[in-house]
Design a protein around this motif. Structure first.
Motif, mmCIF file in Angstrom:
data_model
loop_
_atom_site.group_PDB
_atom_site.id
_atom_site.type_symbol
_atom_site.label_atom_id
_atom_site.label_comp_id
_atom_site.label_asym_id
_atom_site.label_seq_id
_atom_site.Cartn_x
_atom_site.Cartn_y
_atom_site.Cartn_z
ATOM 1 N N ASP A 99 60.570 -21.502 -18.947
ATOM 2 C CA ASP A 99 60.079 -20.169 -19.304
ATOM 3 C C ASP A 99 60.385 -19.805 -20.751
ATOM 4 O OD1 ASP A 99 59.153 -19.766 -16.799
ATOM 5 O OD2 ASP A 99 61.001 -18.804 -16.065
ATOM 6 N N VAL A 100 61.286 -20.578 -21.346
ATOM 7 C CA VAL A 100 61.637 -20.294 -22.750
ATOM 8 C C VAL A 100 61.283 -21.514 -23.589
ATOM 9 C CG1 VAL A 100 63.478 -19.635 -24.342
ATOM 10 C CG2 VAL A 100 63.545 -18.852 -21.977
ATOM 11 N N ILE A 101 60.390 -21.341 -24.547
ATOM 12 C CA ILE A 101 59.908 -22.498 -25.313
ATOM 13 C C ILE A 101 60.035 -22.237 -26.809
ATOM 14 C CG2 ILE A 101 57.891 -23.966 -25.775
ATOM 15 C CD1 ILE A 101 56.981 -22.713 -22.897
ATOM 16 N N PHE A 102 60.754 -23.100 -27.472
ATOM 17 C CA PHE A 102 60.861 -23.024 -28.935
ATOM 18 C C PHE A 102 59.618 -23.696 -29.539
ATOM 19 C CE2 PHE A 102 65.143 -21.554 -30.014
ATOM 20 C CZ PHE A 102 65.740 -21.565 -28.757
ATOM 21 N N VAL A 103 58.943 -22.982 -30.415
ATOM 22 C CA VAL A 103 57.744 -23.550 -31.051
ATOM 23 C C VAL A 103 58.180 -24.133 -32.399
ATOM 24 C CG1 VAL A 103 55.376 -23.092 -31.798
ATOM 25 C CG2 VAL A 103 56.352 -21.806 -29.902
ATOM 26 N N ALA A 104 58.506 -25.420 -32.403
ATOM 27 C CA ALA A 104 59.008 -26.069 -33.631
ATOM 28 C C ALA A 104 57.876 -26.806 -34.340
ATOM 29 C CB ALA A 104 60.156 -27.005 -33.289
ATOM 30 N N VAL A 105 56.796 -26.082 -34.587
ATOM 31 C CA VAL A 105 55.676 -26.639 -35.374
ATOM 32 C C VAL A 105 55.356 -25.647 -36.487
ATOM 33 C CG1 VAL A 105 54.703 -27.768 -33.307
ATOM 34 C CG2 VAL A 105 53.817 -25.575 -34.027
ATOM 35 N N LEU A 120 51.072 -21.324 -20.870
ATOM 36 C CA LEU A 120 52.141 -20.580 -21.569
ATOM 37 C C LEU A 120 52.184 -19.106 -21.169
ATOM 38 C CD1 LEU A 120 51.884 -21.990 -25.235
ATOM 39 C CD2 LEU A 120 53.711 -22.406 -23.581
ATOM 40 N N ALA A 121 51.158 -18.641 -20.469
ATOM 41 C CA ALA A 121 51.071 -17.206 -20.137
ATOM 42 C C ALA A 121 52.336 -16.717 -19.427
ATOM 43 C CB ALA A 121 49.847 -16.959 -19.267
ATOM 44 N N GLY A 122 52.840 -15.589 -19.882
ATOM 45 C CA GLY A 122 54.016 -14.961 -19.260
ATOM 46 C C GLY A 122 55.344 -15.540 -19.726
ATOM 47 N N LYS A 123 55.301 -16.526 -20.630
ATOM 48 C CA LYS A 123 56.556 -17.172 -21.040
ATOM 49 C C LYS A 123 57.062 -16.628 -22.386
ATOM 50 C CE LYS A 123 55.669 -20.911 -18.101
ATOM 51 N NZ LYS A 123 55.825 -22.262 -17.706
ATOM 52 N N ILE A 124 58.299 -16.988 -22.683
ATOM 53 C CA ILE A 124 58.895 -16.559 -23.962
ATOM 54 C C ILE A 124 58.684 -17.665 -24.978
ATOM 55 C CG2 ILE A 124 61.068 -16.011 -25.133
ATOM 56 C CD1 ILE A 124 62.106 -14.910 -22.439
ATOM 57 N N LEU A 125 58.055 -17.345 -26.098
ATOM 58 C CA LEU A 125 57.891 -18.319 -27.178
ATOM 59 C C LEU A 125 58.839 -17.939 -28.307
ATOM 60 C CD1 LEU A 125 53.992 -18.703 -27.463
ATOM 61 C CD2 LEU A 125 55.601 -20.040 -26.090
ATOM 62 N N VAL A 126 59.649 -18.873 -28.739
ATOM 63 C CA VAL A 126 60.563 -18.587 -29.853
ATOM 64 C C VAL A 126 59.965 -19.180 -31.125
ATOM 65 C CG1 VAL A 126 62.928 -18.735 -30.698
ATOM 66 C CG2 VAL A 126 62.488 -18.769 -28.236
ATOM 67 N N ASP A 127 59.612 -18.307 -32.035
ATOM 68 C CA ASP A 127 59.025 -18.759 -33.307
ATOM 69 C C ASP A 127 60.154 -19.022 -34.309
ATOM 70 O OD1 ASP A 127 56.206 -18.300 -35.120
ATOM 71 O OD2 ASP A 127 58.118 -18.203 -36.157
ATOM 72 N N VAL A 128 60.274 -20.286 -34.731
ATOM 73 C CA VAL A 128 61.383 -20.651 -35.636
ATOM 74 C C VAL A 128 60.891 -20.919 -37.062
ATOM 75 C CG1 VAL A 128 62.691 -21.706 -33.755
ATOM 76 C CG2 VAL A 128 61.185 -23.136 -35.134
ATOM 77 N N SER A 129 59.619 -20.638 -37.279
ATOM 78 C CA SER A 129 58.985 -21.108 -38.519
ATOM 79 C C SER A 129 59.381 -20.320 -39.767
ATOM 80 C CB SER A 129 57.476 -21.044 -38.369
ATOM 81 O OG SER A 129 57.115 -19.703 -38.244
ATOM 82 N N ASN A 130 59.242 -20.980 -40.895
ATOM 83 C CA ASN A 130 59.437 -20.345 -42.204
ATOM 84 C C ASN A 130 58.190 -20.559 -43.055
ATOM 85 O OD1 ASN A 130 62.075 -19.254 -42.084
ATOM 86 N ND2 ASN A 130 62.865 -21.335 -42.053
ATOM 87 N N ASN A 131 58.152 -19.884 -44.177
ATOM 88 C CA ASN A 131 57.018 -20.056 -45.105
ATOM 89 C C ASN A 131 57.471 -20.799 -46.345
ATOM 90 O OD1 ASN A 131 54.984 -18.733 -43.617
ATOM 91 N ND2 ASN A 131 55.926 -16.770 -44.135
#
Ligand code: NAP
Length: 448
Positions: A99-105, A120-131
């Motif tokens: 239910d918890v997914i780190f988006v490392a892209v 992915l619906a209803g799940k927690i996405l953790v955005d780790v990205s930078n610019n």
């Protein structure tokens, strides 16, 4: 705001690969005795992507007692790069299992994840990205991800932590994991994961803070910008001043070529001036703050922004002052210059406030002794410009005189009371110990 969860230590699960990581951060024994952390540590966490960040994150999660499932476009190729305890599978399969997914892209590839919308619906996405640039895009990466996956809850976090820090384990200086999200529950879940991993989660509020968080890694030593510009500005001013006096004046008036002084002597006489003035600028905002508090008769009134900023940069200004003084000492030691000894103003470290102030007083005494007779010598005034050491005395003398003034008993006492919470013209509640040892409350004019 820090999340209020305690840290504890746990054992490394049996058979877990060690790699070159530091010791596991958490131990199962204490985790069991800490019910706050137990559910977080047992959970399965997903990672999309198999790059540097994903690998470090997976390793740290595994060592912290999590089940890890990695979703890759090519699981067979990259499986060997992950700890054996982590499951490396296809993207959709990984998304299904947790239910918890780190988006490392990278942000540029978010749209390629659109096939996963349903799973992915209803799940927690953790955005780790930078610019790569400050304010690169109109909306933050996290908000962009949220717009692509409206059925998910996006949490921004971990972007200020490098893959290296994840590998080597959190250290004091970079333990904080900033987290923001519109959903409190999701934010708490990610904060707990960070906590179990040994980091200190910091609540940054709603997802609109993501933009600011994405800019943080791009800001190079933000606290040093103003002090560095200040030091450079002062250096430029004093260098020009010394150049006019030491090189230009003899050239115009006496036809003497002293241009050889430009790289060494002029620099060497400029450095102590900068160090000296910078050192006094460490103490000047304190003097201004004291005047401000005396004037308003309270410590609860906010200082103007410029003074606030100045007060916050004192440490950096002090260290730069010390750097200039040290540079001057090196210059003077390495180069046998006739006049070098004259400018040895500050050689003491300014780490401690008192030590720094003593350095300021000693430097001022030295400059006064050295320059007193010259200050009244007509020949020292080139183009009517006084010697630079006379000029530099202005700010330090003001600071020292102000400090002496604030140490006058009547002023010092008033200032101390203000700093202890006393306010001009207000009645303050206080508690007095009675004869029996019990406390009784009362009111009194704070002017007493
Ligand atoms: P990376 O080494 O280039 O890895 C990116 C991964 O994205 C690839 O390994 C790839 O894994 C996956 N991916 C999914 N769809 C993709 C596509 N269409 N095209 C290309 N790759 C695709 O980058 P990274 O350093 O791990 O960084 C990943 C994210 O973490 C970035 O957003 C970065 O800003 C953030 N971050 C990195 C660091 C750091 O220290 N590296 C620190 C903070 C934040 P598969 O081929 O297995 O699908």
């Amino acid at each position: 705001m820090l999340f209020p969860v305690n840290l504890s230590f746990v054992l490394l699960p049996k058979g877990m690969p060690r790699g070159d990581m530091a010791k596991p951060l958490l131990g199962r024994r204490n985790m069991e005795s800490n019910p706050d952390l137990a559910p977080a540590a047992g959970r399965t966490v997903g990672i999309l992507g198999s790059g540097d960040f994903a690998r470090s994150l997976a390793t740290r999660l595994v060592y912290s007692g999590f089940q890890v499932v990695v979703g890759s476009r090519n699981p067979k190729r990259c499986a060997g790069l992950f700890p054996s305890a982590a499951e490396v599978t296809g993207q959709a399969d990984a998304a299904k299992k947790t239910d918890v997914i780190f988006v490392a892209v990278f942000r540029e590839h978010y749209s390629t994840l659109s096939d996963l919308t349903d799973v992915l619906a209803g799940k927690i996405l953790v955005d780790v990205s930078n610019n790569t640039e400050i304010n690169h895009h109109k909306e933050s990466n996290a908000e962009y991800l949220a717009s692509l996956f409206p059925a998910c809850t996006v949490v921004k976090g971990f972007n200020v932590i490098s893959a290296w820090t994840l590998q080597s384990g959190p250290r004091d200086g970079n333990k904080q994991v900033l987290i923001c999200c519109d959903n409190q529950e999701a934010k708490r879940t990610v904060a707990e994961i960070a906590q179990v991993m040994g980091f200190t989660p910091v609540d940054m509020g709603s997802l609109s803070s993501a933009c600011e968080m994405e800019n943080i890694p791009l800001r190079l030593l933000p606290a040093w910008k103003i002090p560095v510009f200040l030091a450079l500005g002062l250096f430029l001013c004093f260098y020009t001043y010394n150049f006019i006096r030491q090189v230009l004046h003899p050239y115009i008036w006496e036809q003497k070529n002293k241009f050889y002084k430009i790289p060494v002597e002029v620099v060497n006489s400029t450095l102590p001036c900068v160090a000296y003035v910078m050192l006094s600028l460490v103490y000047l905002p304190g003097v201004l703050a004291a005047s401000f508090q005396l004037h308003y008769g309270t410590k609860y009134r906010r200082f103007p922004d410029w003074l606030d900023q100045w007060l916050q940069h004192r440490k950096q200004i002090g260290l730069l002052s010390f750097f200039c003084a040290a540079l001057h000492a090196v210059y003077s030691l390495c180069l046998p210059m006739r006049r070098s000894h004259r400018y040895q103003l500050i050689n003491a470290a300014v780490k401690q406030s008192t030590l720094g102030f003593i350095a300021l007083v000693v430097s001022t005494l030295h400059t006064l002794t050295f320059g007193w007779t010259r200050a009244f010598d007509e020949n020292q005034y080139k183009f009517y410009l006084p010697p630079s050491y006379t000029l530099t005395l202005l700010v330090p003398c003001t600071v020292i005189l102000a400090k002496i003034f604030f140490h006058l008993p009547c002023i010092h006492q008033r200032l101390r009371r203000i700093r202890n919470g006393w306010e001009k013209g207000r009645y303050v509640k206080f508690t007095l110990p009675s004869a029996t040892g019990e406390y009784s409350s009362g009111e009194s004019s704070s002017n007493v």
